[in-house]
Design a protein around this motif. Structure first.
Motif, mmCIF file in Angstrom:
data_model
loop_
_atom_site.group_PDB
_atom_site.id
_atom_site.type_symbol
_atom_site.label_atom_id
_atom_site.label_comp_id
_atom_site.label_asym_id
_atom_site.label_seq_id
_atom_site.Cartn_x
_atom_site.Cartn_y
_atom_site.Cartn_z
ATOM 1 N N UNK A 198 4.606 18.411 -15.224
ATOM 2 C CA UNK A 198 4.651 16.971 -15.799
ATOM 3 C C UNK A 198 4.408 17.147 -17.243
ATOM 4 N N UNK A 199 3.815 17.891 -17.749
ATOM 5 C CA UNK A 199 3.263 17.973 -19.054
ATOM 6 C C UNK A 199 4.561 19.032 -19.657
ATOM 7 N N UNK A 236 4.317 4.291 -14.271
ATOM 8 C CA UNK A 236 5.349 4.787 -13.528
ATOM 9 C C UNK A 236 5.785 3.823 -12.365
ATOM 10 N N UNK A 237 4.751 3.156 -11.832
ATOM 11 C CA UNK A 237 4.911 2.465 -10.690
ATOM 12 C C UNK A 237 5.662 1.055 -11.570
ATOM 13 N N UNK A 243 0.437 7.113 -14.779
ATOM 14 C CA UNK A 243 0.742 7.002 -13.383
ATOM 15 C C UNK A 243 0.928 5.352 -13.061
ATOM 16 N N UNK A 257 -1.506 16.568 -24.231
ATOM 17 C CA UNK A 257 -1.474 18.087 -24.430
ATOM 18 C C UNK A 257 -1.764 18.272 -25.701
ATOM 19 N N UNK A 287 4.198 6.067 -5.259
ATOM 20 C CA UNK A 287 4.518 6.265 -6.542
ATOM 21 C C UNK A 287 3.326 6.554 -7.537
ATOM 22 N N UNK A 288 2.220 6.572 -6.872
ATOM 23 C CA UNK A 288 1.097 6.675 -7.772
ATOM 24 C C UNK A 288 0.572 8.106 -7.652
ATOM 25 N N UNK A 289 1.264 8.808 -8.658
ATOM 26 C CA UNK A 289 1.119 10.335 -8.715
ATOM 27 C C UNK A 289 1.837 10.769 -9.996
ATOM 28 N N UNK A 290 1.037 11.596 -10.657
ATOM 29 C CA UNK A 290 1.109 12.273 -11.891
ATOM 30 C C UNK A 290 2.125 13.211 -11.772
ATOM 31 N N UNK A 327 13.445 6.976 -7.153
ATOM 32 C CA UNK A 327 11.909 6.784 -6.585
ATOM 33 C C UNK A 327 12.051 5.557 -5.862
ATOM 34 N N UNK A 382 9.416 2.185 -12.399
ATOM 35 C CA UNK A 382 10.272 2.218 -11.267
ATOM 36 C C UNK A 382 10.460 0.735 -10.739
ATOM 37 N N UNK A 434 3.960 1.458 -0.807
ATOM 38 C CA UNK A 434 4.755 1.481 -2.101
ATOM 39 C C UNK A 434 4.011 2.105 -3.240
ATOM 40 N N UNK A 435 2.942 1.615 -3.417
ATOM 41 C CA UNK A 435 2.011 2.022 -4.401
ATOM 42 C C UNK A 435 1.572 3.521 -4.144
ATOM 43 N N UNK A 439 4.860 13.310 -9.897
ATOM 44 C CA UNK A 439 6.241 12.514 -10.071
ATOM 45 C C UNK A 439 6.787 12.046 -11.138
ATOM 46 N N UNK A 440 5.802 11.966 -12.325
ATOM 47 C CA UNK A 440 6.133 11.656 -13.549
ATOM 48 C C UNK A 440 7.018 12.834 -14.368
ATOM 49 N N UNK A 484 10.868 12.569 -16.798
ATOM 50 C CA UNK A 484 10.963 13.458 -17.854
ATOM 51 C C UNK A 484 11.884 14.377 -17.867
ATOM 52 N N UNK A 501 0.742 -1.189 0.106
ATOM 53 C CA UNK A 501 -0.102 0.081 0.084
ATOM 54 C C UNK A 501 0.815 1.065 -0.135
ATOM 55 N N UNK A 545 4.635 -4.718 -8.081
ATOM 56 C CA UNK A 545 5.737 -4.744 -6.958
ATOM 57 C C UNK A 545 6.056 -6.187 -6.744
ATOM 58 N N UNK A 597 1.812 11.488 -22.567
ATOM 59 C CA UNK A 597 1.603 12.892 -22.031
ATOM 60 C C UNK A 597 1.678 14.245 -23.028
#
Lengths: 425, 175
Positions: A238-239, B64-65, B61, B43, A51-54, A278, B68, A47-48, A56-57, A61, A45, B144, B39
């Motif tokens: 991020x964009x 990304x997991x 998203x 746009x 990292x589950x974040x737009x 990350x 990583x 870890x997910x 952070x991408x 980039x 939970x 994971x 992405x």
């Protein structure tokens, strides 16, 4: 009990050389398992969740965009332009070095990328011109600290995504402190120039200046795209990172600097760099879960409150603690570790969260220069081919200036709050 | 002895390991490159075609997991994780070898625990679907355990090849 297990196992894990990500994760697991008997489903939970974040991408980039610009020859153009702009001053090559770093800081978001790109060109050039190598190392590694402060910034993205503070606002807030720190490094370099073997180079012609400026122009478009795009609300950070990647890719293809094989390994290496940062974030989020769950974060705040009621004393104390932490722990991990502890402090003393954020970042990046493990200085030393231990004398004034600049940011709110308030309101 | 050493190195370069490594590299490259592409498409849709993509943000998203976790396995293969390693050069070679085995085994322990609970958790929520693209969450959380198994795999390869932590000092890694 939990907190004791956490710190004891963490210390042992670090000692045997376990990578930070695993050391933090495993000591948290040990603390949860032995100390609280809580379900270990918390591991996936957290870890997910971390990292589950737009937002952070933006990290992969901006890292990829930085590498693409480097291999596409943008760094080279910036260095050439900076030399023709500053070279004729006393200590001009050192000044050009700082200026290049300032430009690169506005293109890339991490010190290390900038340092290895600019350092590999400038440090040997400075040594050839008769500068002391230790001076070249000190100037280059200190100037590289601007990269994560002047937008874009990888660590600002991470800080924003943990705390929920607007990343756009953090980007903007870093601009003035970053440029101020850079100008200070330039003045310091001028003062130290005569002691470091500096000479002026002959002044180039105007047409040469205009030519190098023109060739650097495509590089200057990047900060306009990134910062301008975020400010005007056209895209998110991020964009902006994705657009910067596309721009750098097209630029490199047009200048024929990119080839398929090179691009492939470059993308993989950006992926690996991102992952190691990350994964550390994921491990640290387990670690900080224990810090908060065991009441350690609250206890720290209580202790601080008991020590001092005055905000400026608290700020100074935080500064000292972070400097010591930064000496031993790498910036990203240190940032993720302390943030959950710092957030209640910001609220209690009524600090401005954006100002405090930039202050925290500037304090932690300083660890790139300070012994025993100043990573930036160590990399610069390897480029220069001298021992890390021999540069401390030259590094000291630069470290002191960075500390002064950081404290200025901590005590003068306008440095960080003015620009975001102008633009975002 | 030299012969023995060569044999052991060969493990890291043996065919099965090389196949896994190349497949992993190609996957990581594809995932990282797709972040930028998806992405940018998002746009483009918003400003040029005036319509918003609903699935893109969610997909990257989850990407990304995966990126990583898989990239972390490659980082293990390349000894690219950030470590302090304070005992390197401070203790005798034999002692250091024991220390790095301890370190490697601890990495494997972390991976085993995380993979086990990660898999259990992924299985429990298999009936949940993501809001926008309706992907079963098991495919998201599976990153994971899969990543952890691969990290453990490359750690074992490194340990038996005698190259574990060979250039894991921060200085080497970051250059």
């Amino acid at each position: 009990m939990m907190i004791f297990i956490l710190f004891a196992t963490f210390a042992v894990f670090l000692l045997v050389g376990l990578p930070l990500a695993f050391a933090m994760g495993l000591s948290a697991i040990a603390a949860i398992f032995l100390g609280s008997g809580q379900s270990l489903f918390i591991i996936p939970q957290r870890i997910y969740g971390s990292l589950d974040s737009f937002a952070l991408l933006a990290v992969p980039l901006f890292i990829l965009a930085g590498e693409l610009m480097n291999s596409g020859g943008i760094t080279e153009r910036i260095v050439r332009f900076s030399r023709s702009a500053m070279g004729h001053f006393k200590g001009g090559l050192a000044q050009a070095n700082i200026l290049s770093n300032m430009f690169m800081a506005a293109l890339s978001g991490s010190s290390l990328a900038d340092l290895s790109a600019i350092g590999s060109m400038m440090i040997p050039a400075m040594a050839r011109e008769g500068y002391k190598k230790s001076f070249a190392v000190a100037v280059t590694s200190c100037a590289a600290l601007m990269a994560p402060i002047i937008p874009p910034s990888v660590i600002a993205v991470i800080y924003g995504s943990i705390t929920g503070i607007s990343i756009g606002a953090l980007f903007l807030a870093g601009a003035i402190p970053g440029i101020m720190a850079g100008l200070g490094i330039m003045i310091l370099t001028r003062v130290m120039a005569s002691k470091s073997g500096a000479k002026a180079m002959p002044r180039g012609s105007w047409s040469q200046f205009a030519g190098t400026g023109l060739s650097a122009l495509p590089a200057m478009a990047v900060p306009v795209i990134i910062v301008g795009g975020i400010l005007s609300g056209i895209f998110t950070p991020t964009e902006a990172g994705a657009v910067a990647v596309a721009y750098a890719l097209v630029f490199g293809i047009m200048t024929r600097k990119h080839n398929a094989g090179g691009l492939y390994s470059l993308i993989i290496s950006a992926g690996v760099t991102t992952s190691s940062a990350l994964l550390t974030l994921a491990g640290a989020s387990l670690f900080s879960y224990v810090l908060v769950a065991s009441g350690f974060a609250q206890a720290t705040l209580d202790l601080l409150v008991a020590t001092t009621d005055t905000p400026w004393q608290a700020m100074l104390l935080v500064f000292l603690i972070l400097v010591v932490l930064g000496m031993f722990v790498e910036t990203v991990s240190a940032l993720i570790l302390v943030t959950p502890i710092l957030i209640p402090i910001v609220g209690h003393y009524g600090f401005n969260e954006i100002q405090f954020g930039i202050f925290t970042l500037m304090t932690l990046v300083m660890g790139g220069l300070t012994p025993p493990v100043g990573i930036l200085a160590m990399v610069a030393c390897r480029i220069a081919g001298i021992e890390y231990g021999k540069t401390f004398g030259m590094l000291t004034p630069f470290i002191l200036w960075w500390a002064v600049a950081t404290l200025l940011v901590g005590f003068v709110p306008a440095l960080t709050t003015w620009l975001p308030s102008m633009v975002l309101n | 002895m030299p012969h023995d050493k060569e044999n052991r190195r060969a493990l890291a370069q043996s065919l099965p390991v090389r196949i896994i490594r190349h497949a992993l590299e190609a996957t990581v490259a594809a995932v990282v490159f797709s972040y930028a592409m998806i992405i940018c498409t998002q746009v483009f849709y918003r400003y040029v075609l005036n319509s918003s993509l609903v699935w893109s943000e969610e997909l990257v998203r989850y990407g990304l997991l995966w990126g990583v976790m898989l990239g972390a396995a490659l980082a293990s293969d390349r000894n690219a994780h950030v470590a302090l390693d304070p005992l390197r050069g401070k203790v005798s070679d034999d002692t250091y070898r024991i220390v790095s085995w301890c370190s490697g085994i601890l990495v494997i322990v972390f991976c085993a625990v995380t993979a086990w609970y990660g898999w259990q958790y992924a299985y429990r929520i298999r009936l949940m679907h993501s809001p926008a693209s309706q992907i079963s969450m098991i495919y998201v959380y599976a990153a994971i355990p899969v990543g952890c198994v691969l990290i453990a795999f490359f750690t074992i390869v490194q340990l038996f090849s005698g190259t574990y932590g060979a250039n894991s000092s921060e200085e080497e890694l970051l250059a």
